[in-house]
Design a protein around this motif. Structure first.
Motif, short mmCIF file in Angstrom:
data_model
loop_
_atom_site.label_atom_id
_atom_site.label_comp_id
_atom_site.label_asym_id
_atom_site.label_seq_id
_atom_site.Cartn_x
_atom_site.Cartn_y
_atom_site.Cartn_z
N UNK A 1 3.50 35.98 22.67
CA UNK A 1 2.54 35.87 21.15
C UNK A 1 3.82 35.69 20.17
N UNK A 2 3.88 35.48 19.11
CA UNK A 2 4.65 35.52 18.21
C UNK A 2 4.29 35.35 16.64
N UNK A 3 4.66 36.39 15.76
CA UNK A 3 4.67 36.84 14.99
C UNK A 3 4.18 35.44 13.63
N UNK B 1 8.86 38.07 18.80
CA UNK B 1 8.23 38.50 19.81
C UNK B 1 7.37 39.61 20.29
N UNK B 2 5.97 39.76 19.72
CA UNK B 2 5.02 40.96 19.63
C UNK B 2 4.58 41.16 21.07
N UNK C 1 2.88 29.51 22.64
CA UNK C 1 3.45 29.94 21.99
C UNK C 1 2.24 30.37 20.64
N UNK C 2 1.79 31.15 20.58
CA UNK C 2 0.31 31.73 19.99
C UNK C 2 0.98 32.73 18.88
N UNK C 3 0.98 32.15 17.78
CA UNK C 3 1.11 32.76 16.13
C UNK C 3 0.43 33.69 15.91
N UNK C 4 1.03 34.79 15.86
CA UNK C 4 -0.57 35.78 15.57
C UNK C 4 -0.44 36.50 14.11
N UNK C 5 -0.97 37.11 13.59
CA UNK C 5 -0.57 37.19 12.11
C UNK C 5 0.69 38.80 11.75
#
Length: 277
Positions: A176-178, A151-152, A140-144
């Motif tokens: 990629x997770x918000x 889920x982005x 899980x890669x958290x991004x701004x």
């Protein structure tokens, strides 16, 4: 009496009698030969072919004077590829020799599935969708993003992947997770005594990731790597530290129980001698 004698002397009647006798004998001979040809009354039990591969059951088929054909292949667990899953007639059924046995076997080729669309779903729903497809939620890669836990983007082997792409069942899908507008943090979980698979599953459930994976010298085989458990992690759960969502935890694994439970094996005690006692 004279009437019967006249009838027997009649050529036409004689021919009819002869024809009836010939037909009767022919019918009797036919029934007898059919009974012999079909082994009338001789039945044999059908063996249990389940779990056998074609190389194994074909020999048994030949020994029992049966025939066979494969009517279907399915993807199931707990069977070797090509092994019989179902058979018709069922095991123990009484049949004549030369009977055709129909088999359903486990598919030899690995099962493939399409990657579903996860974008714009919540992380929780995305995990449920992946599981229903037989896929595994990976990193899980958290991004701004202003949308928290949404889920982005979905990735396969580190690259963005489109919905509908065909992959092997059990493949890992990263996401990629918000991150949302908050700086939410969570407690570091205690992963000690868990296998790598258990640690990865648990970490994902609390929105974290397993980072570096280090095996010690006791792990020599693939079987060792599957049974090895975590004896050390960084950051440690004992510190009570809190880390951001999406952060990674590095883990060290071993099959050496003295590392996992050092209090049970003081340095001056020989492990093998202690076990013998």
């Amino acid at each position: 009496m004279s009437i019967l004698k006249n009838l027997l002397n009649n050529v036409f009647v004689k021919n009819i009698v002869i024809a009836v006798v010939v037909i009767s004998l022919a019918l009797i001979a036919t029934f007898v030969s059919l009974n012999i040809y079909t082994n009338h009354g001789e039945y044999y039990p059908v063996p249990d072919f389940r779990g056998l591969t074609e190389e194994q059951f074909s020999k048994l088929i030949e020994e029992k004077d049966f025939r066979y054909n494969i009517i279907d292949s399915v993807h199931v667990d707990d069977y070797l590829p090509g092994a019989v899953i179902e058979q018709i007639p069922a095991p123990g059924s009484m049949v004549k020799e030369n009977r055709n046995i129909h088999f359903t076997i486990k598919a030899i080729a690995p099962e493939k599935v399409q990657i579903p669309n996860l974008i714009d779903y919540s992380l929780r729903n995305a995990k449920v969708i992946l599981e229903s497809y037989g896929l595994v939620a990976g990193e899980l890669i958290y991004v701004p993003s202003e949308y928290r836990n949404l889920v982005l983007q979905q990735l396969y082997k580190g690259k963005p992947v489109e919905p509908g792409t065909v992959v092997l069942k059990g493949s890992i899908i990263d996401m990629h997770i918000g991150k949302g507008l908050s700086t939410e943090r969570t407690n570091v979980p205690d992963l000690t005594a868990l296998t790598l698979e258990e640690a990865q599953s648990y970490s994902v459930s609390v929105s974290l990731n397993v980072g570096a994976v280090i095996y010690d010298e006791s792990v020599q085989t693939e079987e060792d790597s599957l049974s090895a458990t975590i004896w050390q992690q960084q950051p440690s759960a004992e510190t009570g530290a809190r880390i951001p969502l999406g952060a990674s935890i590095d883990v060290w694994l071993s099959v050496d129980s003295t590392k996992l439970y050092p209090e049970l094996f003081p340095p001056d005690v020989d492990v093998e001698e202690n076990i013998d006692l």
